[in-house]
Design a protein around this motif. Structure first.
Motif, short mmCIF file in Angstrom:
data_model
loop_
_atom_site.label_atom_id
_atom_site.label_comp_id
_atom_site.label_asym_id
_atom_site.label_seq_id
_atom_site.Cartn_x
_atom_site.Cartn_y
_atom_site.Cartn_z
N LYS A 46 -3.74 -16.30 5.86
CA LYS A 46 -3.64 -15.96 4.44
C LYS A 46 -2.84 -14.66 4.26
O LYS A 46 -1.99 -14.58 3.37
CB LYS A 46 -5.05 -15.82 3.82
N VAL A 47 -3.08 -13.68 5.11
CA VAL A 47 -2.31 -12.44 5.05
C VAL A 47 -0.83 -12.75 5.30
O VAL A 47 0.05 -12.23 4.60
CB VAL A 47 -2.84 -11.39 6.05
N GLN A 48 -0.57 -13.63 6.26
CA GLN A 48 0.81 -14.02 6.55
C GLN A 48 1.45 -14.67 5.33
O GLN A 48 2.60 -14.38 4.99
CB GLN A 48 0.85 -14.97 7.75
N GLU A 49 0.70 -15.54 4.67
CA GLU A 49 1.20 -16.22 3.47
C GLU A 49 1.50 -15.22 2.36
O GLU A 49 2.53 -15.32 1.68
CB GLU A 49 0.16 -17.24 3.00
N LEU A 50 0.63 -14.24 2.17
CA LEU A 50 0.80 -13.25 1.11
C LEU A 50 1.87 -12.22 1.46
O LEU A 50 2.52 -11.67 0.58
CB LEU A 50 -0.52 -12.53 0.84
N GLY A 51 2.03 -11.94 2.75
CA GLY A 51 2.99 -10.94 3.19
C GLY A 51 2.48 -9.54 2.94
O GLY A 51 1.32 -9.32 2.59
N ALA A 52 3.38 -8.58 3.11
CA ALA A 52 3.01 -7.18 2.84
C ALA A 52 2.69 -7.03 1.36
O ALA A 52 3.41 -7.56 0.52
CB ALA A 52 4.15 -6.26 3.25
N PRO A 53 1.62 -6.33 1.04
CA PRO A 53 1.27 -6.17 -0.38
C PRO A 53 2.31 -5.29 -1.09
O PRO A 53 2.90 -4.40 -0.47
CB PRO A 53 -0.09 -5.48 -0.33
N PRO A 54 2.51 -5.54 -2.37
CA PRO A 54 3.45 -4.70 -3.12
C PRO A 54 2.91 -3.27 -3.22
O PRO A 54 1.71 -3.04 -3.10
CB PRO A 54 3.53 -5.36 -4.49
N GLU A 55 3.81 -2.33 -3.43
CA GLU A 55 3.41 -0.93 -3.55
C GLU A 55 2.78 -0.68 -4.92
O GLU A 55 2.86 -1.50 -5.81
CB GLU A 55 4.62 -0.03 -3.35
N GLY A 56 2.13 0.48 -5.03
CA GLY A 56 1.56 0.89 -6.31
C GLY A 56 0.06 0.72 -6.41
O GLY A 56 -0.50 0.68 -7.50
N PHE A 57 -0.63 0.66 -5.27
CA PHE A 57 -2.07 0.43 -5.29
C PHE A 57 -2.87 1.68 -4.91
O PHE A 57 -4.06 1.61 -4.76
CB PHE A 57 -2.45 -0.69 -4.33
N GLU A 58 -2.21 2.80 -4.74
CA GLU A 58 -2.89 4.00 -4.28
C GLU A 58 -4.05 4.39 -5.20
O GLU A 58 -5.10 4.80 -4.76
CB GLU A 58 -1.92 5.16 -4.13
N SER A 59 -3.87 4.21 -6.49
CA SER A 59 -4.92 4.58 -7.43
C SER A 59 -6.06 3.56 -7.46
O SER A 59 -7.11 3.82 -8.02
CB SER A 59 -4.34 4.69 -8.84
N GLY A 60 -5.83 2.39 -6.85
CA GLY A 60 -6.84 1.34 -6.88
C GLY A 60 -6.76 0.51 -8.14
O GLY A 60 -7.59 -0.36 -8.37
#
Length: 158
Positions: A46-60
């Motif tokens: 599933k992680v492979q399917e999703l790939g690297a998560p997009p940026e901008g999640f530091e704040s949660g």
């Protein structure tokens, strides 16, 4: 029987003495055990399917519903990964690392990758780290590997 199943049958029948052992079930048991031991975790796929998560999640707090859905799926998959991971799983994960902070979730991901490392395989592990898609994670993984090697070289005081 699939090509892979046929190949495994021939391989294990040779390992088990070359006789036709199907009646005894020995070969079939070995095939099933091999398949179970070499099964890729669905959460890694599933992680492979999703790939690297997009940026901008530091704040949660992701910026859009789509980003939130991706973050939610990615977090669920990562927290479902059972450790230690296999080398094959680590090779997938190292290419899907977050490139930005994710409200601490990057540490959970890092621990999954680190779980593959064994003292006798540090060179292989270092080569794996070099394949990392994220400078942030590569730096952290290398730093932690270096620290663990330094700790291992310090004699204990007794």
């Amino acid at each position: 029987m699939t090509d892979q199943g046929g190949h495994l049958y021939l391989l294990f029948s040779r390992i088990c003495g070359g006789a036709d052992l199907e009646d005894h079930g020995i070969v079939q048991q070995k095939i099933e055990r091999y398949k179970e031991e070499n099964k890729m975790q669905q959460s890694v796929l599933k992680v492979q399917e999703l790939g690297a998560p997009p940026e901008g999640f530091e704040s949660g707090k992701p910026s859009s519903k789509k980003a939130f859905r991706i973050w939610d799926e990615w977090m669920e998959a990562v927290t479902s990964i059972q450790k230690p991971v296999t080398w094959e799983e680590a090779e997938i994960l190292i290419k899907c690392c977050p490139t930005d902070h994710m409200a601490g979730m990057e540490w959970t991901f890092l621990h999954c990758i680190e779980s593959v490392c064994r003292t006798e395989e540090t060179e292989r592990y270092q080569a794996l780290i070099e394949q990392c898609n994220s400078d942030m994670m590569k730096h952290e993984l290398l730093r932690r590997l270096e620290n663990s090697q330094m700790k291992a070289s310090i004699p204990s005081v007794n």
